[in-house]
Motif scaffolding. Structure first.
Motif: not given
Length: 154
Positions: A13-14, A69, A110, A113-114, A117, A133, A137
Motif C-alpha cells: 500500500q505504501r 501504485r 499492491s 489495494g489498488w 482504493r 488508508e 497502513v
C-alpha cells in the motif's frame, strides 16, 4: 514469518512506510540490527529521514497527479522495501525466506489495494480514502514492526 508476510501487505500500500517502521523498531531495539545498513537506521537523522520520506509519500498520494501504485517503478520500490523489511523481521536463519514472503505479499497486496482504493475513491474521493488508508497502513506497520510500542510493554 507472519510478520514478514504482514509487512509485505503494508509495503503493497505504501512503499516507504516499511523502512520507517523498521527504523523505529531498530532504534527501539525491538529487532536486532543484523542486515547490511540496518545500523544506519539507529542514527536519529537517518531514522527521521525515513519518516519524512514516508510522510511525503502519504502526502503525494492525495495529489490528483499521483501515479497508481501498480506502475512498474512503484512495484519495484514496494518489492525492494518489502524485501528489506521482511528480512529484518524474519528469524535469523530465515532472512531470505522472510524477504521472499514479504515481496510476494507486497506485490499481491499492491493490486488488491489498488482495486479496493479505486472502488472507494469513486464513492468517497481521493483525499478521504487516502487518509483512511494512511492511518490503517501506518498503524499496522508500527504494530507489526514494534509490538512492544503498541502493547505499551517496554
Amino acid at each position: 514469518m507472519i510478520r514478514s508476510f504482514l509487512i509485505g501487505l503494508v509495503a503493497g500500500q505504501r512503499g516507504i512506510t516499511p523502512l520507517a517502521v523498521i527504523a523505529t523498531a531498530t532504534r527501539r531495539e525491538e529487532i536486532p540490527a543484523t542486515l547490511p545498513l540496518q545500523t544506519l537506521l539507529r542514527n536519529p537523522v537517518i531514522a527521521a529521514g525515513t519518516a519524512a520520506f514516508a510522510a511525503a509519500e502519504m502526502a503525494g498520494d492525495k495529489m490528483k497527479t499521483a501515479p497508481d501504485r501498480i506502475v512498474p517503478i512503484g512495484l519495484a520500490v514496494r518489492g525492494v522495501t518489502a524485501a528489506y523489511a521482511g528480512a529484518a523481521l524474519a528469524p535469523r536463519d530465515k532472512k531470505v525466506l522472510g524477504a521472499a514472503v514479504a515481496v510476494g505479499s507486497a506485490l499481491a497486496a499492491s493490486y488488491f489495494g489498488w482495486r479496493l482504493r479505486c472502488a472507494a475513491m469513486a464513492r468517497y474521493g481521493q483525499t478521504a480514502t487516502g487518509f483512511v488508508e494512511d492511518a490503517i497502513v501506518f498503524g499496522a506497520g508500527l504494530a507489526i514492526a514494534n509490538p512492544k510500542l503498541v502493547s505499551g510493554k517496554a
